[in-house]
Each structure stands twice: as structure tokens, then as C-alpha cells.
Design an enzyme around this catalytic site. Sequence first.
Site, short mmCIF file in Angstrom:
data_model
loop_
_atom_site.label_atom_id
_atom_site.label_comp_id
_atom_site.label_asym_id
_atom_site.label_seq_id
_atom_site.Cartn_x
_atom_site.Cartn_y
_atom_site.Cartn_z
CB ALA A 268 37.61 57.36 33.04
CD GLU A 304 39.99 55.26 31.34
OE1 GLU A 304 39.98 55.27 30.08
OE2 GLU A 304 39.31 54.46 32.01
#
Length: 836
Positions: A268, A304
Site C-alpha cells: 500500500a 497506512e
Amino acid sequence: MSDAYRLPRTVVPSRYELTLAPDLTSATYTGDETIAVTVHEPTAEVVLNAVELQIRSVTARDERGRSLAGSVRLEPERERARFVFPEALAAGSWRLQVVFEGILNDKLRGFYRSRYVDADGVEHRLASTQFEAVDARRAFPCWDEPSFKAVFASTLVIDERLTAVSNTRIAAERPGPGPGKKTLQFADTIVMSTYLVAFVVGELEATEPVLVGPTPVRIWCVPGKQPIARFGQAVATFSLEFFEQYYGMPYPGDKLDFLAIPDFASGAMENLGAITFRETALLVDEKAATHNELERVADVVAHEVAHMWFGDLVTMSWWNGIWLNEAFATFMEMLCVDAWKPEWQRWVTFGVSRAAALALDGLQNTRSIEVPVTAPKDAEAMFDALTYEKGASVLRMLEQHLGADVFRDGIRRYLHKHKYANSETRDLWEALGAADVMEEWIFSPGYPVIGVTAEAGGLVLSQQRFTYLPGEGGAAGPRWQVPITLKLEAEGAVHTRKLLLTRAEERLELPGVPAWVIVNAGGDGYYRVRYSPALLGKLATRAASVASPIERFNLVNDAWASAVAGVMPLGEYVDLTARFREETDRNVWSALIGAFAYLKRVLDDAEIPRLEALVRDRIVPMVARLGWAPRAGENELQRQLRGDLLGALGTLGNDPAVQARARELFRGDPTLVEPSVLSAAIAITGFAGGPAEYDEAYGRFKGAKTPQEEQRYLYALAGFRQPELLAATLERTINGDFRTQDAPFVLRSLLVSVYARERAWPFVKAHWQEMAAKYPASAYRRMWEGIMGLARPALERDVQEFFRATGIDLGGKKLAQYLEHLRIAVAFHERRPRIG
């Protein structure tokens, strides 16, 4: 520092007004940007980053409106452009207008194209970005270094049937220019680094937004996959609320989108407000997923979101400080997921991640967490277990040493002081008040092994650097300040002691002779422990009753490291494993199974049947206890343990009965099988199956309904052992059957397989240039990790000669580390280890 890759600070940007018009059919785009800059001293040249772009024109305008047309000199080898003007730009404010063109490449970096096939077999394209570490320069001319923070005002001109997402909300939408087009203007971003800018364009669908305070949280995916977005959205909303409370600061963006991209090189990317993901890390069917698959999604999403503050709001000044981003996000993901799902025991499972860092950090070719970085390739090589897992492990150790509240308050001070700016490691230690303790952990390579011996009236603790190969450890190594917690039984009572080991050796007085002792009690220390034989024997006898799961994991893992290093005889390690037949923790079993898998790679072929018998002896008792089907009252971890053990028994144990049952489940209705058992059955069938099963697995891979299902069958294909099936799988890594994001990892799996390595290695040697051209750079580097499995002297010699002849450079110490891992495995093989 050398200026070969660092831009001069004569001209500094503060705002980009950027318009891009991508054409997904031709895989090209046009661009127009106006950059507000401050010229600090008169100059006739402006130097910035640009590569793989055609720059059509550049014009500079001062505050009075006077304009100068410039010429462009490209420097591809340095990934720079020089804008040369007929006269010097005076000190002050200027606006640079740049017109350029680019391609939507297929290397999954910069501004790139992705593809997917819908349920009707129709192929679709979308465009996405991946700019970290140094690839924003492939999308638009910019000052592509973390310290050149600026505001970004982005506009995208796209086909009217498509959707576009960027870092901020859409501020305005209007038709045109031209028929069939629309223009989306996005709100200004916060001041941030270029590597955090993001655009995604395509046929996308979003979940309904969930508000966390004023912030809408949505998951974006290709059409048809919304039903498997709910879990990711639940993690995302919890994470956002958790981190706002933990950091004591509101989220710095105006919305938070999570985007699943079919082709994505890493897990990610923390683009502010528009976080992009590989589909396996965001989309998951809760009912059909294993615990491991759910845990991965939760971890990556939380990681994230943590970055929105650590990395986005406060950013390292240069790539030597990347650990400030990644180590903290890794540490914070653990805190968050543990708070969300305490029953997952996430800090216990983190021991497996810590073990991966210890394995890498035990090399002579390791590096410190923070090292000087000059070239872009060296920056990209920093994204490894030392930056993520070692960094997070050291932070966890520090948090436990300082206390959770003291640590959190220090983090809040750090974020408040440096928000919208850049920072250095010393800024963090200043906020935490921990410079003295942390210096060696961050700036010295390696870690200590703590020796433990008993003497009359006490214990003697010693430290020296741990290495697998002789040469860099011993008394001459660094001296760490080691926070140690001991748990022991003496005179019938259990005692806990804490100390900071600062010298090579220290004596600890005790009330009596310990019945047993656990060093690194609680399991949070980033070091290994080597007990004297007497103390190890006492602890092993009582481990099931006196040691927690993470303490048992560390006991097994540290003993295995000693065996690999040649310090503990293999026979003693094998005897130790016999005490864990009734082990109930899946992490302890992961250490045991990992050791058995390593042994299979290094043992002589004649020893393999004895290893298989050993695996069956150790695992069968727990499999008999757990059975094949879940039972009432079981938790997720128990179900995952069942799948882990069955998978190991059917492959490493080569158990015919387990293989037969797995085939039955493979051929049956998958919806009737518990996910962890189904996953194991697929892997076992790959190991024990033939051409018919291979064809079936490939068909299911192509028709997979979820990213996790696709991955299960993909890696099952790498497990088939017949020569013709291995050849087919190898060919699929370069003919387009496997996505370029996945093919390098399939090759890595084949290189470490004792059944495939003799075929996979010649194939890689023959096609490595094609692979380098096709695969994403980060995945291509990871492919070479597979050479660690070529654990035979003749193969090692061939590997060494191959890299000498080709001159392949993976950046940093990557290649040297892979070769040292191979040397360790071959050295183990050359000791002629035997089972029993």
C-alpha cells in the site's frame, strides 16, 4: 553530502497548480503546471527532477508579470531537468509554467496503467500513481525530495464516463474541454512532499462514506468488488478515530479514501487522503478468509492510516530517515489492531515479524536502522525488515522501558512541534528524552545476544553482537544499553526484575538458586538469549506452564538461531522441539515449522525421509486433538492453527492420509470448508497433486472471486513438483499469465523449493534481463531473495559467478545480504546435519 542526487536550494517551490489529461487508450497524457517558487539568489538556471517526460516549453514570470521563455536540458542519468533562461531570475517570487507530455508506463511506478478483466471477460484499464520513493518526477517535473514540501492544487481532465480520485475532495466539476470529456478540480492539499501526491483514474465504485468526525471514509474498487470492501472500511474508520485520540491531533486531510488497485507493486502507499493498495491488502470476504488474510488487511490499513501523521504531516528530511515513517507506522499498526481486536493477541504475533528482522540483522552485511543515503536506488533498498520490523521492535522496547503514557506524550510533542515540516531522528529522541538509550540501537548494525549463566547466589548476564557467521561478533562489538526484564523462580516464589544492561557483563544477586529463569520476560526486547545448557534444560522442562506464548516463541526461535549459527548442535535443538508437541500457540508453531522448512533446504536428500518422520511425530498429536473441522467455542487463532498444522503435515510431513483428505476437500464444495483448512488443502494438493489438479488450480486462479482466493491458487501452482508442471509455471512468470506484481514472488517461491530450485535457477539466469524489464523494481529485487534457497555448494558457486559476470546491482546491501544468507545455508549443509 554529494550533490549528485540532491537538488540545489537556490530555487524552492511552495505551490504546484497541476493539470493532467490522461488517455487510457493510448496510455499517454499531457500536462501543464504552474509552480510558485522563491528564488533565493539570482540564477539563470532552475534545476529540478524530471525523467521519462517530454517537456515542451517552460516560461518564468515574476511578480510584475514580466516573462522569460527558457530552454530545457534533460539529464536522464541524474533524473533532472535544467531550465535555462536568457538572463538571471532575480531573487524573489516567480511562477514557472511548464508544458509536458508523458506515458502511462507498465512498470507500476510514477503515473502508470493497470488492467483488469470483468466478469464478462472484457479487459478494462485504469491509471494510478506510485511515487515513493523518487517517482513523482516520472509524472510531472518537480522538486522530488521530501524536504521540498509544497501545496498541490490538482486538476484532471478525463473521459466523462470515468471517475478520478486525488488527495483531496473535488472542489469543482465541469464538462469539457471538448466532447466526451470532463474536468475535475481538486481542493488544495496541505503542505506535503511530492511522493505523497496521488491520482487514480478509471471505472471505479465507492462504498457509502462513513463519517469519523467531519472526515468521510470510503473504499474505492473496480466494479463488482464493493461487497468485499466492508471489512477494510471497518478497520479504516476504527483506525482513524484511534489515531486521532492517540496523537491528540485531528486528521490533517479533508477526506480519506482507500483505493484497491489491480496492479500495485507494494502492499500500500500512504498518499494523504488517497491511500492506494494492492487488492489483497484491502479487499477481503470475511466469511471466506483465513485469520491470516484478515490480519494482513487490518495491519496494512492501520499502518497506512498511521502514516497520515507520521510521514505525511511530519516527514523525514531525507531518505536516511525513512525509518521515522515506516518503523513508527509499523509500531502504530500493532497498537491500533491490538486495540481493535484484542483477542487476536497482535503483540504476540508481532514476535514473528521481530524474528524476521533478527534473521536479517544477524548478518555481517546488515546495516544500521539509519544509514546515509545518496542514490535513489539506495533509498528504495531501505524498504526492508530493518526499517520496518527492527525499527518497530526497538520502538516497542523503548515504549515498554519508558512506559506507555510517557512514550505517547513524547510522540504528541514531536508531532505538534514538527507538523507540516520535516524532521530528523534527533528531533524524535529530544521529544522522548531517550537519546542515550537509543543511540546504538539506531546507528549501529546488529543486536546483542544475552548470555545467561547461573552462579552461586546469582546470575551472570553478558552481551555480545550476534552473528550467524564468525567474524563480526564477540567482545569487540558494540555495547548496547539493553532494557531487560527477568522472570524467575527462586526459593518457591516467582520474582520479576528489571535492569538496563550497559556493560559487557553484569552479575545479578538472587535470593537462591533459580528453578528456572526467563530473560526477555514479556518478549518485547530486541535481542536474542542464549541460556547455559543447565538453565535451558530447566526452562524447557517448565516452559508450558511458566512461559507465556511470546516467551515460548522466543525460546524456540533463539535456540534455532543458535543451531543455524553452529553454536547449538542440531540434535539438541531437535530434542527441544519434542517438548512442544502439545503447544497451543500458532506463533510458536510458526517458529517450529519455519525451522523444519529450512532444514529441508539444507539437509542431504537421504535425510529428507527422516525429517518428514520428525515433522509427523511433532505435529500429529495436535492435529489429532484439533481434527479437520472447527468446534464450538473455538476462536480465530485456534482455527488458523489447525490450518497451519494440516498444511505443514501434508507438505513438510508428506503425510499420505492428510494428502488424500486434502484432495477430497479440494474437489468438493469450498463453501463447506472452514477457510484455514481450505487454504491448507489447496497448498497440500499443489504439493501432492498431478496434471489434473494443476489444470484445476489454474482454472480457479483465473476465475477467482476474491484477491485471497487468487493468491491461494497462484502459490499452489508453484507447489507442484512434476518437471512438466514446473516448466509450465516458470513460463507463466514471463508470458503474462501472472501479473508482474506477483510473478517475482512466484519465482522466489520456486527458487527456495527443493523440488523446483534446480529448474528455476537456470530459468532465472536465462531470462533475468527480460524480468528486469518487465517487473516492478521493488518486486524484482525481492525475486532475488530466492537464491537463499540454493543451499548446495555447487549452486552457490554458480550463483557467485553469475552475479560477478552480470554486475547486477540491487541497491544498498541487498545482494550482499542475499548471498550471505546463502553462505549460511550452505555452511549448515556442509556440517552434514543429521536427524536422529
